[in-house]
Write a protein that holds these residues in place. Structure first.
Motif, PDB file in Angstrom:
ATOM      1  N   SER A  53      39.420   3.740  24.620  1.00 43.85           N
ATOM      2  CA  SER A  53      39.993   3.357  23.226  1.00 43.85           C
ATOM      3  C   SER A  53      39.372   1.658  22.466  1.00 43.85           C
ATOM      4  O   SER A  53      39.371   1.643  21.688  1.00 43.85           O
ATOM      5  N   ASP A  55      36.352   0.334  23.465  1.00 44.74           N
ATOM      6  CA  ASP A  55      35.200   1.284  23.442  1.00 44.74           C
ATOM      7  C   ASP A  55      34.151  -0.069  24.278  1.00 44.74           C
ATOM      8  O   ASP A  55      32.948   0.385  23.717  1.00 44.74           O
ATOM      9  N   SER A  71      27.934   5.276  22.639  1.00 46.58           N
ATOM     10  CA  SER A  71      28.212   3.482  22.813  1.00 46.58           C
ATOM     11  C   SER A  71      29.335   3.723  21.072  1.00 46.58           C
ATOM     12  O   SER A  71      28.790   5.468  20.599  1.00 46.58           O
ATOM     13  N   LYS A  72      29.810   3.295  20.319  1.00 50.52           N
ATOM     14  CA  LYS A  72      30.735   3.296  19.429  1.00 50.52           C
ATOM     15  C   LYS A  72      30.350   2.067  17.945  1.00 50.52           C
ATOM     16  O   LYS A  72      29.794   0.958  18.334  1.00 50.52           O
ATOM     17  N   ASN A  74      32.500   0.890  15.110  1.00 49.20           N
ATOM     18  CA  ASN A  74      33.516   0.592  14.165  1.00 49.20           C
ATOM     19  C   ASN A  74      33.478   1.276  13.510  1.00 49.20           C
ATOM     20  O   ASN A  74      33.602   1.406  11.796  1.00 49.20           O
ATOM     21  N   LEU A  79      29.848   7.646  16.368  1.00 48.62           N
ATOM     22  CA  LEU A  79      30.358   7.878  18.036  1.00 48.62           C
ATOM     23  C   LEU A  79      28.643   8.185  18.142  1.00 48.62           C
ATOM     24  O   LEU A  79      27.795   8.832  17.675  1.00 48.62           O
TER      25      LEU A  79
END
Length: 130
Positions: A53, A55, A71-72, A74, A79
């Motif tokens: 969480s 990231d 990777s993310k 936001n 994702l």
């Protein structure tokens, strides 16, 4: 309710690259961890990459370490799984999944394989030819 929709699968030759995406929509105001899983025909589903969480904390299955990157973004609620140096044994249906909560950076492959995930995408098929 949360929805996960994967895209980016297809067919490439061994040695090639592919990037999978997973758009996350719905209620996501609580912290959550995510993972990419894959399931090849006749084999059990396995987690290949996780992101906590925060990231930034990521882990990988030994079979993909050094080749795949999770990777993310936001801002885009997306994702990703960047896959390089693809091998025929990477052929599988790839799913993204979400689990509520955070693990202080210790969300990992073993936890993803052992704990239940709260939401799953329907998957995107990746086929690697030799």
């Amino acid at each position: 309710q949360v929805q996960l929709v994967e895209s980016g699968g297809g067919s490439v030759q061994a040695g090639g690259s592919m990037r999978l995406s997973c758009v996350v929509s719905g209620y996501t105001y609580s912290s959550y961890c995510m993972a990419w899983f894959r399931q090849a025909p006749g084999k059990e589903r396995e987690a290949v990459a996780t992101i906590d969480s925060d990231d930034t904390s990521t882990t990988y299955a030994d079979s993909v370490k050094g080749r795949f990157t999770i990777s993310k973004d936001n801002d885009k609620n997306t994702l990703y799984l960047q896959m390089n140096g693809l091998k025929p044994e990477d052929t599988a249906m790839y799913h993204c999944a979400l689990r509520w909560g955070g693990y202080g950076g210790s969300w990992n492959i073993d936890r993803a394989n052992g704990y239940g995930m709260d939401y799953w995408g329907k998957g995107t098929l990746v086929t690697i030819s030799s």
